[in-house]
Scaffold this motif. Structure first.
Motif, PDB file in Angstrom:
ATOM      1  N   ASN A   1       2.172  -2.422  -8.654  1.00 54.39           N
ATOM      2  CA  ASN A   1       1.939  -2.720 -10.065  1.00 54.39           C
ATOM      3  C   ASN A   1       0.651  -2.065 -10.553  1.00 54.39           C
ATOM      4  N   LEU A   2       0.706  -1.606 -11.802  1.00 53.98           N
ATOM      5  CA  LEU A   2      -0.469  -1.143 -12.535  1.00 53.98           C
ATOM      6  C   LEU A   2      -0.492  -1.931 -13.832  1.00 53.98           C
ATOM      7  N   ASP A   3      -1.625  -2.549 -14.165  1.00 53.01           N
ATOM      8  CA  ASP A   3      -1.710  -3.259 -15.434  1.00 53.01           C
ATOM      9  C   ASP A   3      -3.137  -3.244 -15.956  1.00 53.01           C
ATOM     10  N   ILE A   4      -3.263  -3.651 -17.225  1.00 55.68           N
ATOM     11  CA  ILE A   4      -4.562  -3.711 -17.895  1.00 55.68           C
ATOM     12  C   ILE A   4      -4.988  -5.169 -17.978  1.00 55.68           C
ATOM     13  N   LEU A   5      -6.198  -5.445 -17.544  1.00 56.49           N
ATOM     14  CA  LEU A   5      -6.778  -6.786 -17.658  1.00 56.49           C
ATOM     15  C   LEU A   5      -7.898  -6.744 -18.688  1.00 56.49           C
ATOM     16  N   GLU A   6      -8.151  -7.885 -19.299  1.00 56.80           N
ATOM     17  CA  GLU A   6      -9.264  -7.976 -20.240  1.00 56.80           C
ATOM     18  C   GLU A   6     -10.075  -9.221 -19.910  1.00 56.80           C
ATOM     19  N   GLU A   7     -11.395  -9.039 -19.835  1.00 58.39           N
ATOM     20  CA  GLU A   7     -12.290 -10.150 -19.533  1.00 58.39           C
ATOM     21  C   GLU A   7     -13.649  -9.871 -20.168  1.00 58.39           C
ATOM     22  N   ASN A   8     -14.162 -10.834 -20.896  1.00 52.91           N
ATOM     23  CA  ASN A   8     -15.471 -10.726 -21.555  1.00 52.91           C
ATOM     24  C   ASN A   8     -15.602  -9.464 -22.404  1.00 52.91           C
ATOM     25  N   GLY A   9     -14.541  -9.116 -23.120  1.00 51.89           N
ATOM     26  CA  GLY A   9     -14.567  -7.965 -24.016  1.00 51.89           C
ATOM     27  C   GLY A   9     -14.438  -6.615 -23.328  1.00 51.89           C
ATOM     28  N   LYS A  10     -14.225  -6.599 -22.022  1.00 49.13           N
ATOM     29  CA  LYS A  10     -14.040  -5.340 -21.286  1.00 49.13           C
ATOM     30  C   LYS A  10     -12.620  -5.277 -20.748  1.00 49.13           C
ATOM     31  N   ARG A  11     -12.148  -4.056 -20.535  1.00 50.59           N
ATOM     32  CA  ARG A  11     -10.813  -3.844 -19.978  1.00 50.59           C
ATOM     33  C   ARG A  11     -10.915  -3.145 -18.636  1.00 50.59           C
ATOM     34  N   ALA A  12      -9.906  -3.404 -17.797  1.00 54.71           N
ATOM     35  CA  ALA A  12      -9.860  -2.766 -16.481  1.00 54.71           C
ATOM     36  C   ALA A  12      -8.431  -2.407 -16.130  1.00 54.71           C
ATOM     37  N   LEU A  13      -8.287  -1.285 -15.444  1.00 51.96           N
ATOM     38  CA  LEU A  13      -7.009  -0.896 -14.854  1.00 51.96           C
ATOM     39  C   LEU A  13      -6.957  -1.527 -13.473  1.00 51.96           C
ATOM     40  N   ARG A  14      -5.970  -2.418 -13.271  1.00 50.97           N
ATOM     41  CA  ARG A  14      -5.810  -3.055 -11.960  1.00 50.97           C
ATOM     42  C   ARG A  14      -4.669  -2.359 -11.213  1.00 50.97           C
ATOM     43  N   ILE A  15      -4.937  -2.038  -9.940  1.00 51.36           N
ATOM     44  CA  ILE A  15      -3.957  -1.431  -9.045  1.00 51.36           C
ATOM     45  C   ILE A  15      -3.622  -2.484  -7.997  1.00 51.36           C
ATOM     46  N   ARG A  16      -2.367  -2.855  -7.926  1.00 49.94           N
ATOM     47  CA  ARG A  16      -1.927  -3.838  -6.926  1.00 49.94           C
ATOM     48  C   ARG A  16      -0.999  -3.124  -5.950  1.00 49.94           C
ATOM     49  N   LEU A  17      -1.195  -3.376  -4.642  1.00 55.23           N
ATOM     50  CA  LEU A  17      -0.428  -2.655  -3.633  1.00 55.23           C
ATOM     51  C   LEU A  17      -0.187  -3.485  -2.393  1.00 55.23           C
ATOM     52  N   ASN A  18       0.755  -3.008  -1.591  1.00 50.86           N
ATOM     53  CA  ASN A  18       1.001  -3.539  -0.255  1.00 50.86           C
ATOM     54  C   ASN A  18       0.518  -2.478   0.728  1.00 50.86           C
ATOM     55  N   TRP A  19      -0.095  -2.923   1.816  1.00 47.56           N
ATOM     56  CA  TRP A  19      -0.733  -2.012   2.776  1.00 47.56           C
ATOM     57  C   TRP A  19      -0.295  -2.381   4.192  1.00 47.56           C
ATOM     58  N   ILE A  20       0.100  -1.371   4.965  1.00 49.32           N
ATOM     59  CA  ILE A  20       0.488  -1.573   6.367  1.00 49.32           C
ATOM     60  C   ILE A  20      -0.447  -0.776   7.264  1.00 49.32           C
ATOM     61  N   ASN A  21      -0.978  -1.429   8.277  1.00 46.29           N
ATOM     62  CA  ASN A  21      -1.858  -0.783   9.244  1.00 46.29           C
ATOM     63  C   ASN A  21      -1.015  -0.182  10.365  1.00 46.29           C
ATOM     64  N   ASN A  22      -0.816   1.140  10.308  1.00 48.73           N
ATOM     65  CA  ASN A  22      -0.065   1.843  11.353  1.00 48.73           C
ATOM     66  C   ASN A  22      -0.983   2.442  12.418  1.00 48.73           C
ATOM     67  N   SER A  23      -2.265   2.120  12.349  1.00 46.63           N
ATOM     68  CA  SER A  23      -3.216   2.678  13.316  1.00 46.63           C
ATOM     69  C   SER A  23      -3.240   1.810  14.578  1.00 46.63           C
ATOM     70  N   LYS A  24      -4.100   2.172  15.500  1.00 48.81           N
ATOM     71  CA  LYS A  24      -4.249   1.414  16.743  1.00 48.81           C
ATOM     72  C   LYS A  24      -5.449   0.476  16.692  1.00 48.81           C
ATOM     73  N   GLU A  25      -6.107   0.418  15.518  1.00 44.33           N
ATOM     74  CA  GLU A  25      -7.322  -0.384  15.350  1.00 44.33           C
ATOM     75  C   GLU A  25      -7.103  -1.505  14.338  1.00 44.33           C
ATOM     76  N   THR A  26      -7.833  -2.604  14.492  1.00 47.09           N
ATOM     77  CA  THR A  26      -7.851  -3.660  13.486  1.00 47.09           C
ATOM     78  C   THR A  26      -8.763  -3.201  12.362  1.00 47.09           C
ATOM     79  N   THR A  27      -8.255  -3.230  11.127  1.00 44.49           N
ATOM     80  CA  THR A  27      -9.038  -2.741   9.996  1.00 44.49           C
ATOM     81  C   THR A  27      -8.496  -3.331   8.696  1.00 44.49           C
TER      82      THR A  27
END
Length: 187
Positions: free
Chosen positions: A76-102
Motif C-alpha cells: 500500500n501507498l497512501d497519504i497521511l496528514e498530521e498536525n498540518g503536514k502530509r506524508a507518503l506512507r509505504i506499507r510492505l511485507n518483508w521476508i528475510n531470505n538471508s542466513k542472518e537474523t536482521t
C-alpha cells in the motif's frame, strides 16, 4: 618467526583500532564505504568501494521483489496528514531470505525525490507504525505491515521512489527498483 608474527599482529590491531567509516552517494553509483586507516602516525591510506547496480527495475505494487537477500512486497501507498503536514506512507511485507537474523530497516533502503531533490525528512508520527521495521526476523521469517514514510511539501508534484538493498549488505542480485508516484491519485 614469533617476533615477526607479533609485529604483524600489532600492526593489524593498530590499523583496526583507528578505522573511520563514512557513506556517500552519487547518481547511479553509490559509495558503500570510504575507510581511512592509520597504520602509524606518519602514513594514512584511503580505500573507497563503490556499489553499482546490476539493473534498474520498475517497482510494482503488490509484486514480490527480490532486494538483495530479501523479498519485499509493497502492499500500500497512501497519504497521511498530521498536525498540518502530509506524508507518503509505504506499507510492505518483508521476508528475510538471508542466513542472518536482521530487520527490514537494516536491509532495505528507500529514497524519495520531488523536483529532482531528495526528500530527507522522514515522518515519525503516531499514525505510522515503525515497530515492524525495527523488528528482527530469523532466516525465512516474514514481517507484514512494515512502514516507512516521507514528509511531503507539495502534494501537487509527483514523487520518484527508489528502493535498494542497504549499502552495508553485500548482495548477489543488486537491483535498484524505482517508480513515479502521482500523489493526487493516492488521495
Amino acid at each position: 618467526a614469533k617476533l615477526l608474527l607479533t609485529t604483524l599482529s600489532l600492526l593489524l590491531l593498530t590499523a583496526c583500532r583507528n578505522e573511520n567509516v563514512q557513506s556517500n552517494q552519487a547518481d547511479d553509483e553509490y559509495i558503500i564505504e570510504s575507510v581511512t586507516v592509520e597504520t602509524n602516525t606518519d602514513s594514512v591510506e584511503q580505500y573507497t568501494e563503490y556499489q553499482e547496480f546490476d539493473e534498474q527495475r520498475e517497482l510494482i505494487l503488490n509484486e514480490p521483489l527480490e532486494v538483495g537477500a530479501y523479498t519485499v512486497k509493497i502492499t500500500n501507498l497512501d497519504i497521511l496528514e498530521e498536525n498540518g503536514k502530509r506524508a507518503l506512507r509505504i506499507r510492505l511485507n518483508w521476508i528475510n531470505n538471508s542466513k542472518e537474523t536482521t530487520s527490514a530497516l537494516s536491509t532495505i533502503e528507500f529514497q524519495a525525490f520531488q523536483d529532482k531533490i531528495e526528500i530527507v525528512d522522514r515522518a515519525h508520527w503516531d499514525s505510522i507504525d515503525l515497530k515492524q521495521s525495527y523488528t528482527n526476523a530469523r532466516p525465512t521469517g516474514q514481517i507484514d505491515g512494515v512502514e516507512f514514510a516521507f514528509i511531503i511539501e507539495d502534494i501537487s508534484k509527483p514523487i520518484e521512489l527508489e528502493m535498494t538493498a542497504n549499502n552495508s549488505y553485500n548482495t548477489s542480485n543488486n537491483f535498484k527498483y524505482f517508480t513515479t508516484i502521482d500523489l493526487n491519485k493516492l488521495n
